[in-house]
Design a protein around this motif. Structure first.
Motif, short mmCIF file in Angstrom:
data_model
loop_
_atom_site.label_atom_id
_atom_site.label_comp_id
_atom_site.label_asym_id
_atom_site.label_seq_id
_atom_site.Cartn_x
_atom_site.Cartn_y
_atom_site.Cartn_z
N THR A 149 -59.73 -24.24 22.47
CA THR A 149 -59.12 -23.13 23.20
C THR A 149 -59.89 -21.84 22.95
O THR A 149 -60.16 -21.08 23.88
CB THR A 149 -57.65 -22.96 22.76
N LEU A 150 -60.25 -21.61 21.69
CA LEU A 150 -61.04 -20.40 21.39
C LEU A 150 -62.34 -20.41 22.18
O LEU A 150 -62.76 -19.38 22.71
CB LEU A 150 -61.31 -20.32 19.89
N GLY A 151 -62.97 -21.58 22.25
CA GLY A 151 -64.22 -21.69 23.01
C GLY A 151 -63.99 -21.36 24.47
O GLY A 151 -64.78 -20.66 25.09
N LEU B 48 -57.41 -21.96 5.19
CA LEU B 48 -56.28 -21.85 6.10
C LEU B 48 -56.35 -20.44 6.68
O LEU B 48 -56.26 -19.46 5.94
CB LEU B 48 -54.97 -22.07 5.35
N LEU B 49 -56.54 -20.35 7.99
CA LEU B 49 -56.72 -19.04 8.60
C LEU B 49 -55.50 -18.70 9.44
O LEU B 49 -54.96 -19.54 10.15
CB LEU B 49 -57.94 -19.04 9.52
N GLU B 54 -59.08 -13.56 17.75
CA GLU B 54 -60.10 -14.11 16.84
C GLU B 54 -60.17 -13.31 15.55
O GLU B 54 -61.05 -13.52 14.73
CB GLU B 54 -61.46 -14.17 17.53
N TYR B 55 -59.27 -12.36 15.36
CA TYR B 55 -59.30 -11.57 14.14
C TYR B 55 -58.56 -12.28 13.02
O TYR B 55 -57.48 -12.83 13.24
CB TYR B 55 -58.69 -10.18 14.38
N VAL B 56 -59.13 -12.25 11.85
CA VAL B 56 -58.54 -12.93 10.70
C VAL B 56 -57.47 -12.04 10.09
O VAL B 56 -57.76 -10.92 9.67
CB VAL B 56 -59.62 -13.26 9.65
N VAL B 57 -56.24 -12.51 10.09
CA VAL B 57 -55.15 -11.77 9.45
C VAL B 57 -55.06 -12.20 7.99
O VAL B 57 -54.91 -11.38 7.09
CB VAL B 57 -53.81 -12.03 10.18
N HIS B 392 -61.78 -9.20 9.91
CA HIS B 392 -63.01 -9.55 10.62
C HIS B 392 -62.76 -10.69 11.59
O HIS B 392 -61.69 -11.29 11.61
CB HIS B 392 -64.09 -9.94 9.62
N LEU B 393 -63.80 -11.00 12.37
CA LEU B 393 -63.68 -12.07 13.36
C LEU B 393 -64.02 -13.42 12.73
O LEU B 393 -64.64 -13.47 11.67
CB LEU B 393 -64.64 -11.80 14.52
N VAL B 394 -63.61 -14.49 13.41
CA VAL B 394 -63.97 -15.82 12.93
C VAL B 394 -65.48 -15.95 12.80
O VAL B 394 -66.00 -16.57 11.87
CB VAL B 394 -63.43 -16.90 13.89
N ALA B 395 -66.19 -15.34 13.75
CA ALA B 395 -67.65 -15.42 13.71
C ALA B 395 -68.19 -14.78 12.45
O ALA B 395 -69.20 -15.23 11.90
CB ALA B 395 -68.23 -14.73 14.94
N ASP B 396 -67.53 -13.71 11.96
CA ASP B 396 -67.99 -13.08 10.73
C ASP B 396 -67.64 -13.92 9.51
O ASP B 396 -68.31 -13.86 8.49
CB ASP B 396 -67.34 -11.70 10.56
#
Lengths: 370, 413
Positions: A149-151, B48-49, B54-57, B392-396
Motif C-alpha cells: 500500500t505504501l508503494g 515495530l513501527l 510515512e512518518y515514524v511516530v 523521520h520518514l520510513v526512507a530515513d
C-alpha cells in the motif's frame, strides 16, 4: 477489396513485429542491464546460461512461468489479477505512434514504418502512459499488505508531481514543429535536432521520464531497501513478471519517445538515400538512452519521496513552464523578423533561466530537512 | 528476578498499549512490522513501527532473533578454548573481539605479550577496522540505493580478508590472537600484502568519496537526519563513531591505550553536527587514520618472538615438544585441563569499529571462567535508534539503521 486485405495484412504484421519486438527487447534489456551494471560494479554478470549468458532471459522466463502464483488470502482477488494487466497493456501500445524509419518500398508497396500516424499522437502518449499508474496503485491496494500500500501511495504522489513537467516537456517540440503527430515532429527535425533548440526541455523531459517509469533514482514505489518490494511485494510468478515487463517495456518506449521528440527519431546521415538505415539509427539511439538509464541506476542513490515531490513542484514545474514561455517567445521572434537565427534565442535563454532558477531554488528544494 | 523482566505480550491490545500511542490502538496510525526478514535491517533486527503516513511516530526495536548464548557457552570452556566463541560475536570485527578477550585473560593471569605480537595485533585490528567500515559504508550506501559503492567496498574488503587468511588460515573467524601473543608469526608475504593495500587504498577511499560525499542526493538523504545531541549520546552510553560525530572526542585507543597504541601518531576525527552525514564523514576519516597507524606499525615492526615464554599459560612451540619433557607436559596440561586463573574479576575495553567493546571476566581459581560478560557497542548504540527515528520518514529509517552500524551477532550474544 484486394487493397484492404493487403493493408490489413500489413498492419497485422507490423503490429506483431512491434509487440514481439518489444517483448523480446524486454527480455534482452534485462540481460543488457545486468551485464552493464555488472561492468560498472566490477562484476561479470550472468554468464552461465549459453555463451556470455545470452540464454539467461529464456531461463528467467521459464522460471517465472512455472513458478507457483500465490494470491494472499485477504487480497481482493479480481483486482489483484487485473492490476498487472492494466500495467502492462499501456506499455505495449505506447509505441504504436512512433515512427521507426522513413517509408520504404517492399513488394511494390510503400510501407510506412509506424503503425499509425495519429494526428494527436503526443496526447495519445500522455494519456496511455498515465494509465499504468492505476495498475500500480490497485496492485498496492489489493494486495492487502502495508508495504504494498505504501508503494502504491508513493507512486500516485510521484505521478502527480511528474506528469506536469513531462507534459510541458512535450510542448517544446510541438511548438517548434507545429505538429502533434510524431511523424510530423521527426520530419521537422530534418536539419536540426530539437535537442539543440530545447536542451532544458530535453533534460526535464528525461528526468520526468525516469520518474514516469519508476527507474532509479526515482524508484520509490518499489524501493527495495525500504518497502521490501513496494507495490509488487505479494506478487509472484508470471503476475510479477508482468510488472517487470511493463517497467522494462516502458523504458524502451520512453527512450524511443525521447529520441523521437528531441534527437531526430530515425534521422541520421544518408537516411534519405538508404531508408533501411532509419530503423538502425533509431535502435542505436534508443540503446544509448537505455545505457544512460542503467548508468544512472548504477551511480545515484535514491531520492526521498517528499524531496521528489518538492523537486517536481518547486523546480521542474517552474523551469518547464519558463521553457515553454521562452520557446514561444523565440518562435514569435522568428515570425516577426523572419530570420530563422532567432531560434537560437531559445537554447541560450532557457539555459540561463534554468541556471537562475536552480540557483535560487536550491534552498527551497535541498537542505530542507527538519 | 522474574518481576524485573516483565513480559510484554504484543498479541493483546493491552500489551500493545505499552509500546505505541493510543492512536495506533484506535487505528488512526498504522502499525508496521519491519523485519526480522527485511532487506535493510542488517540481519535479523525486528522493528515495530507506528507510522503516521510515512512518518515514524514510534519505533520499537525487538532484538533476540540471533541469540546464540555465546557468553554462557564461554563459561563452559577453558580460557583457551573459549576464544573461538569470540569470533562469532561481532563477525565484522573478529580479530578485535579476539584482542579484547586476550587482553582480558592476560590481565587476569598477568601475562606479558612480546612487542612484535603487540604490533601485529595493532596492524590486524586496524585492518579489520577498515574492513568493518567498508562493510558499513557499502551497506549504508546500498540502503540508500547507491548500489555500486557496495561492490567497490567489498572489492577492497576482500584484500583485507586475504591478509587475514594469510595469517590465521581463515578469512573471518581467525582466532589468530591467543592469550600471551599470537597463534604463530605472520608469513613472509604479509608485509608485502599490507604495503600493497596501503598503497592502493587511499585512492579507493577517494573513489567512494567522489561517489558520495558531494553527491546532492546522498547529502540530502543524510544531512540533518537522525541528529544525536552530545548529551543524549553520553546519557545513552553511545560510543564509537556515533559519539565522535556528535562532537565528543572519546576514543579508547587514546583515552586508555592498550596493545601499544600510545606509540602511534594518529588523530581522532570528530564532527559536531551529530547527523547521519557527520557519522559518515567520521568513519571515512577513521579509515584514513587506521591506514596511518598500520603504516607506522609496519615500519617499526620489531623482530622477536610472538608468544610469551610463560609456559604455564602459553603452549610451547611445536619444535620443543619432541625434545623437552616439560614442554610435552605443558602442552598436554594446557590442551586438556587448561590453565587455572586466579580468583578475581577484570574488565578490559577496546575500541571496536562500533565503539567500546568491553569484556568482563570473572575467574574462580579454576580453568574455566566463572562469568563472562560482553559490553557490546552494537547493543548499546541500538538503543538510541527510537530516539533518532522519531519524526523521520520510513526512507530515513533505513539510513538510520545503517548509520548506527549494528551487527546483530554483537547485539544478541
Amino acid at each position: 477489396m484486394i487493397m484492404d486485405w493487403a493493408l490489413l495484412t500489413e498492419w497485422t504484421i507490423k503490429s506483431l513485429v512491434l509487440i514481439f519486438g518489444l517483448i523480446g527487447g524486454f527480455a534482452y534489456l534485462t540481460l543488457f542491464e545486468r551485464k552493464v551494471l555488472a561492468r560498472f560494479q566490477v562484476r561479470i554478470g550472468p554468464n552461465r546460461a549459453g555463451p556470455h549468458g545470452i540464454l539467461q532471459p529464456i531461463a528467467d522466463a521459464i522460471k517465472l512461468i512455472f513458478k507457483e502464483e500465490l494470491i494472499p488470502a485477504k487480497a481482493d482477488k479480481i483486482i489483484f489479477i487485473v492490476a498487472p494487466i492494466i500495467t502492462v497493456i499501456p506499455a505495449l501500445i505506447i509505441l504504436a505512434v512512433v515512427p521507426f524509419g522513413p517509408d520504404i518500398r517492399l513488394f511494390g508497396r510503400t510501407i510506412t514504418l509506424y503503425i499509425s500516424d495519429l494526428n494527436v499522437a503526443v496526447l495519445y502518449i500522455m494519456s496511455v502512459t498515465s494509465i499504468s499508474v492505476y495498475g500500480i496503485v490497485l496492485a498496492g491496494w489489493s494486495s492487502n499488505n502495508k508495504y504494498a500500500t505504501l508503494g502504491g501511495i508513493r507512486s500516485t504522489a510521484q505521478m502527480i508531481s511528474y506528469e506536469l513537467a513531462l507534459g510541458l516537456g512535450f510542448v517544446g517540440p510541438i511548438l517548434l514543429s507545429g505538429s502533434l503527430s510524431l511523424v510530423g515532429i521527426v520530419d521537422a527535425q530534418k536539419n536540426v535536432w530539437f535537442f539543440l533548440y530545447q536542451p532544458v526541455g530535453a533534460f526535464i523531459f528525461w528526468v520526468a521520464n525516469l520518474a514516469e517509469v519508476n527507474r532509479a533514482p526515482f524508484d520509490m514505489p518499489e524501493a527495495e531497501q525500504e518497502l521490501t518490494a513496494g507495490y509488487h511485494t505479494e506478487y509472484s510468478g508470471m503476475k510479477f513478471a508482468l510488472f517487470f515487463m511493463a517497467e522494462y517495456i516502458k523504458m524502451i518506449a520512453v527512450s524511443a519517445i525521447a529520441v523521437t521528440l528531441f534527437f531526430g527519431g530515425y534521422r541520421g546521415p544518408l537516411v534519405d538515400q538508404f531508408p533501411v538505415l532509419g530503423p538502425l539509427y533509431f535502435l542505436i539511439k534508443v540503446v544509448a538512452f537505455l545505457y544512460l538509464m542503467v548508468w544512472v541506476r548504477a551511480t545515484l542513490p535514491r531520492i526521498r519521496y517528499d524531496r521528489l515531490m518538492a523537486f517536481g513542484w518547486k523546480l521542474l514545474f517552474p523551469i518547464s513552464l519558463g521553457n515553454v514561455l521562452l520557446t514561444a517567445v523565440g518562435i514569435g521572434l522568428v515570425g516577426i523578423t523572419g530570420n530563422n537565427l532567432w531560434l537560437w534565442f531559445i537554447p541560450v535563454s532557457t539555459i540561463l533561466f534554468f541556471l537562475l532558477v536552480s540557483h535560487f531554488a536550491q534552498g527551497a528544494v535541498a537542505g530542507g530537512n527538519k | 528476578m522474574t518481576e524485573m523482566y516483565e513480559h510484554i505480550d504484543e498479541s493483546t491490545l493491552d500489551g500493545m498499549r505499552t509500546l505505541v500511542t493510543e492512536e495506533a490502538v484506535e487505528g488512526k496510525t498504522v502499525l508496521l512490522n519491519m523485519g526480522p526478514q527485511h532487506p535493510s535491517t542488517h540481519g535479523v533486527l525486528r522493528l515495530l513501527l507506528e507510522l503516521d503516513g510515512e512518518y515514524v511516530v514510534n519505533c520499537v526495536p525487538d532484538i533476540g532473533f540471533l541469540h546464540t548464548g555465546v557468553e554462557k557457552n564461554m563459561e563452559a570452556k577453558t580460557y583457551t578454548k573459549a576464544e573461538v566463541m569470540t569470533d562469532r560475536l561481532d563477525y565484522l570485527n573478529t580479530v578485535g573481539n579476539n584482542l579484547a578477550y586476550c587482553l582480558a585473560v592476560e590481565k587476569l593471569v598477568d601475562l606479558d605479550v612480546p612487542p612484535r605480537a603487540q604490533a601485529i595485533r595493532v596492524i590486524l585490528t586496524e585492518l579489520q577496522r577498515i574492513a568493518s567500515h567498508l562493510v558499513w559504508l557499502g551497506t549504508h550506501a546500498l540502503d540508500l540505493a547507491a548500489m555500486s559503492v557496495f561492490l567497490y567496498c567489498f572489492r577492497e574488503r576482500e584484500m583485507i580478508l586475504d591478509i587475514l587468511e594469510m595469517c590465521g588460515g581463515q578469512r573471518m573467524m581467525t582466532t589468530y590472537f591467543r592469550p600471551g601473543g599470537l597463534w604463530r608469526d605472520v608469513p613472509v608475504e604479509f608485509e608485502g600484502a599490507v604495503r600493497n593495500f596501503i598503497k592502493i587504498f587511499p585512492a579507493r577511499i577517494q573513489e567512494y568519496e567522489d561517489l558520495l560525499t558531494n553527491n546532492p542526493l546522498f547529502v540530502e538523504r543524510t544531512k540533518h537526519i537522525g541528529v544525536l545531541k552530545p548529551e543524549d549520546a553520553i546519557r545513552w552510553g553511545v560510543t564509537g563513531p556515533p559519539l565522535r560525530a556528535s562532537g565528543v572526542k572519546h576514543d579508547l585507543r587514546k583515552v586508555r591505550p592498550y596493545s601499544g597504541y600510545e606509540q602511534y601518531d594518529f588523530d581522532i576525527p570528530t564532527q559536531s553536527d551529530g547527523d547521519t552525514y557527520a557519522r559518515y564523514l567520521v568513519r571515512i576519516e577513521e579509515m584514513r587514520q587506521s591506514l596511518r597507524i598500520i603504516e607506522q606499525a609496519l615500519n617499526k615492526l620489531p623482530y622477536g618472538p610472538v608468544r610469551s615464554n610463560n609456559r604455564k599459560y602459553v603452549p610451547p612451540p611445536r619444535s620443543e615438544i619432541g625434545t623437552s619433557m616439560e614442554a610435552l607436559i605443558h602442552h598436554f596440561k594446557l590442551w586438556t585441563e587448561g590453565f587455572p586463573a586466579p580468583k578475581g574479576s577484570v574488565y578490559v575495553a577496546v575500541e571496536s569499529p562500533r565503539g567500546e567493546l568491553g569484556v568482563y571476566l570473572e575467574g574462580d581459581g579454576g580453568p574455566k571462567p566463572y562469568r563472562v560478560h560482553w559490553r557490546t557497542p552494537s547493543f548499546v548504540n541500538l538503543q538510541v535508534l527510537p530516539l533518532l527515528a522519531k519524526g523521520h520518514l520510513v526512507a530515513d529509517l533505513v539510513a538510520l539503521i545503517g548509520t548506527v552500524d549494528i551487527v546483530l551477532g554483537d547485539v544478541d550474544r
